[in-house]
Design a protein around this motif. Structure first.
Motif, short mmCIF file in Angstrom:
data_model
loop_
_atom_site.label_atom_id
_atom_site.label_comp_id
_atom_site.label_asym_id
_atom_site.label_seq_id
_atom_site.Cartn_x
_atom_site.Cartn_y
_atom_site.Cartn_z
N ILE A 1 0.84 -1.20 0.00
CA ILE A 1 0.00 0.00 0.00
C ILE A 1 0.87 1.25 0.00
N ALA A 2 1.90 1.25 0.85
CA ALA A 2 2.80 2.42 0.94
C ALA A 2 3.50 2.69 -0.39
N ARG A 3 3.78 1.64 -1.15
CA ARG A 3 4.44 1.79 -2.46
C ARG A 3 3.45 2.08 -3.58
N HIS A 4 2.18 2.19 -3.23
CA HIS A 4 1.10 2.44 -4.19
C HIS A 4 0.96 1.32 -5.23
N GLU A 5 1.36 0.10 -4.81
CA GLU A 5 1.12 -1.07 -5.66
C GLU A 5 -0.30 -1.58 -5.43
N LEU A 6 -0.75 -1.46 -4.17
CA LEU A 6 -2.05 -2.00 -3.77
C LEU A 6 -2.98 -0.87 -3.36
N VAL A 7 -4.29 -1.11 -3.54
CA VAL A 7 -5.29 -0.16 -3.06
C VAL A 7 -5.32 -0.21 -1.54
N THR A 8 -5.93 0.78 -0.92
CA THR A 8 -6.07 0.77 0.54
C THR A 8 -7.19 -0.21 0.92
N PHE A 9 -6.97 -1.04 1.93
CA PHE A 9 -7.97 -2.01 2.39
C PHE A 9 -7.71 -2.30 3.86
N ASP A 10 -8.58 -3.08 4.47
CA ASP A 10 -8.43 -3.45 5.88
C ASP A 10 -7.33 -4.52 5.97
N VAL A 11 -6.14 -4.06 6.32
CA VAL A 11 -4.97 -4.94 6.32
C VAL A 11 -5.11 -6.07 7.34
N ALA A 12 -5.58 -5.75 8.55
CA ALA A 12 -5.65 -6.77 9.62
C ALA A 12 -6.54 -7.94 9.22
N LEU B 1 -6.16 -6.75 -5.61
CA LEU B 1 -5.88 -5.60 -4.74
C LEU B 1 -4.98 -4.56 -5.38
N ARG B 2 -4.55 -4.81 -6.61
CA ARG B 2 -3.62 -3.89 -7.27
C ARG B 2 -4.26 -2.54 -7.56
N GLU B 3 -3.43 -1.51 -7.47
CA GLU B 3 -3.85 -0.17 -7.90
C GLU B 3 -4.09 -0.22 -9.41
N LYS B 4 -5.20 0.34 -9.85
CA LYS B 4 -5.48 0.37 -11.28
C LYS B 4 -4.74 1.57 -11.89
#
Length: 198
Positions: free
Chosen positions: A134-145, A194-197
């Motif tokens: 997420i921090a690298r903007h590879e993945l969208v934001t989601f409930d990580v836990a 989960l990837r950023e589009k």
């Protein structure tokens, strides 16, 4: 770590890995080290405490490999694949021990506690992977836990049964390889979703 404690863990790990947990006695571990049983019980009051120490030793050892993967992986999926490859290598290295751990009586509170701790360690590692993605903007934001817990549960579910619903205790090396390939396929499906589009 105390040298004698370390020697006991190493001797027990060799015995457990070769003969299995059930077929290894505390007396045999003591004999291997030319140690009195009283001295052995000073460090480990029972067999479970020795098994627990071994489990955490293996995890600490694997943590070093995981840290290296965090530094080397090119992206989130590559990192998850590297972690799965590491788990496969450890499963093969400690094959008999791993199978025996699956057969232990997990209804006892001490086993439940160990299983819960090991599960949480895995979830924590996957959480780090997802947070980095997420921090690298590879993945969208989601409930990580909750997603990390779901991911680990799914991977464990795939590990429980391989082709033809074969129980883990009966799989051979080819089936083990197929099982880890299925886990990689599942990881790819999850990460691609989960990837950023762009």
């Amino acid at each position: 770590m105390d040298d004698k404690r370390n020697q006991i863990i190493e001797a027990a790990l060799k015995r457990f890995s070769h003969f299995g947990i059930a077929k290894t006695t505390m007396s045999e571990v003591a004999e291997d080290l030319q140690l009195s049983k009283a001295n052995l019980y000073y460090y480990f009051p029972d067999k479970f405490s020795l098994i627990e120490a071994i489990a955490y030793r293996i995890i600490d050892e694997s943590d070093t490999t995981v840290e290296k993967a965090f530094g080397e992986a090119k992206d989130t999926l590559d990192l998850l694949f590297r972690i799965l490859d590491m788990k496969k290598a450890y499963f093969e290295k400690y094959y008999m021990l791993t199978l025996n751990l699956h057969e232990m009586n997990i209804n006892e509170d001490k086993w439940k506690g160990l299983a819960k701790n090991l599960f949480q360690r895995e979830v924590d590692t996957v959480s780090r992977v997802f947070k980095q993605g997420i921090a690298r903007h590879e993945l969208v934001t989601f409930d990580v836990a909750s997603t990390s817990e779901l991911y680990v549960s799914m991977m464990r579910g795939l590990a429980m049964f391989c082709d033809r619903a074969t129980p883990l205790a009966l799989i051979d090396r080819d089936e083990l390889a197929r099982m880890f390939e299925k886990q990689k396929q599942a990881a790819a499906i999850i990460i691609n979703g989960l990837r950023e589009k762009e």
